[in-house]
Design a protein around this motif. Structure first.
Motif, short mmCIF file in Angstrom:
data_model
loop_
_atom_site.label_atom_id
_atom_site.label_comp_id
_atom_site.label_asym_id
_atom_site.label_seq_id
_atom_site.Cartn_x
_atom_site.Cartn_y
_atom_site.Cartn_z
N THR A 60 -32.24 -70.56 -15.17
CA THR A 60 -32.52 -71.81 -16.09
C THR A 60 -33.19 -71.23 -17.36
O THR A 60 -32.89 -71.65 -18.59
CB THR A 60 -33.59 -72.91 -15.60
OG1 THR A 60 -32.64 -73.51 -14.26
CG2 THR A 60 -33.51 -73.94 -16.57
N ASN A 61 -33.98 -70.35 -17.28
CA ASN A 61 -34.88 -69.92 -18.57
C ASN A 61 -33.80 -69.19 -18.85
O ASN A 61 -34.03 -69.13 -20.45
CB ASN A 61 -36.14 -68.96 -18.05
CG ASN A 61 -36.94 -69.80 -17.06
OD1 ASN A 61 -37.07 -70.88 -17.33
ND2 ASN A 61 -38.00 -69.06 -16.41
N GLU A 64 -31.61 -71.32 -21.26
CA GLU A 64 -32.18 -72.01 -22.32
C GLU A 64 -32.58 -71.23 -23.53
O GLU A 64 -32.21 -71.53 -24.55
CB GLU A 64 -33.75 -72.45 -21.64
CG GLU A 64 -33.77 -73.68 -20.66
CD GLU A 64 -32.92 -75.01 -21.66
OE1 GLU A 64 -33.45 -75.21 -22.67
OE2 GLU A 64 -32.56 -75.67 -21.06
N GLU A 65 -32.76 -69.84 -23.07
CA GLU A 65 -32.90 -68.83 -24.27
C GLU A 65 -31.74 -68.79 -24.97
O GLU A 65 -31.47 -68.68 -26.26
CB GLU A 65 -33.41 -67.46 -23.61
CG GLU A 65 -33.63 -66.51 -25.03
CD GLU A 65 -34.13 -65.41 -24.17
OE1 GLU A 65 -34.00 -64.27 -24.94
OE2 GLU A 65 -34.62 -65.31 -22.97
N GLU A 111 -34.28 -59.54 -15.04
CA GLU A 111 -34.81 -60.50 -14.20
C GLU A 111 -34.59 -59.99 -12.56
O GLU A 111 -35.40 -60.12 -12.04
CB GLU A 111 -34.21 -61.81 -14.47
CG GLU A 111 -34.83 -62.59 -15.59
CD GLU A 111 -36.11 -62.71 -15.66
OE1 GLU A 111 -36.87 -62.67 -14.70
OE2 GLU A 111 -36.97 -62.49 -16.76
#
Length: 126
Positions: A60-61, A64-65, A111
């Motif tokens: 999700t992060n 969003e970026e 990540e």
């Protein structure tokens, strides 16, 4: 699925087994044993009040970026005849979208490496 993992005998890992013994008898009496297995991350969803552990996602992060990069991009979305593959507008937009895709892939790899580095530290166990 979760049921398949629970019944899979190939999913055994000796490093995750614990044995309950009676310490007063030098471990001669075994009370039981169990295998602890990871069931997910302890990340919490920042968009939700009082979110449960495991409701968050690193994906999700990243999404969003990338979405912010798309909205802030100066390249205009090609419309009409400009959307034909041989036009300059189309090629410019294609180049910027490929750049965002590569950035997303790089972020995902970073990540993933970070998740592997902290495996077990940020984990829910069953």
């Amino acid at each position: 699925t979760m049921a398949r993992n629970l019944m899979n005998p190939l999913n055994l890992d000796s490093k995750r087994f614990i044995v309950a013994v009676n310490a007063s008898t030098n471990g001669n009496t075994i009370y039981g044993w169990a295998q602890l297995r990871p069931i997910g991350s302890t990340l919490r969803n920042p968009q939700e009040y009082n979110a449960l552990p495991g409701s968050g996602s690193i994906e999700t992060n990243i999404e969003e970026e990338i979405w912010q990069d798309f909205e802030n991009d100066e390249t205009e979305f090609p419309n009409g005849f400009a959307s034909l593959p041989w036009t300059k507008e189309y090629k410019d937009f294609l180049k910027s979208s490929q750049t965002r895709l590569e950035k997303r892939n790089v972020n995902q790899r970073m990540e993933q490496k970070e998740r592997e580095r902290i495996r077990g530290q940020n984990q829910l166990w069953e």
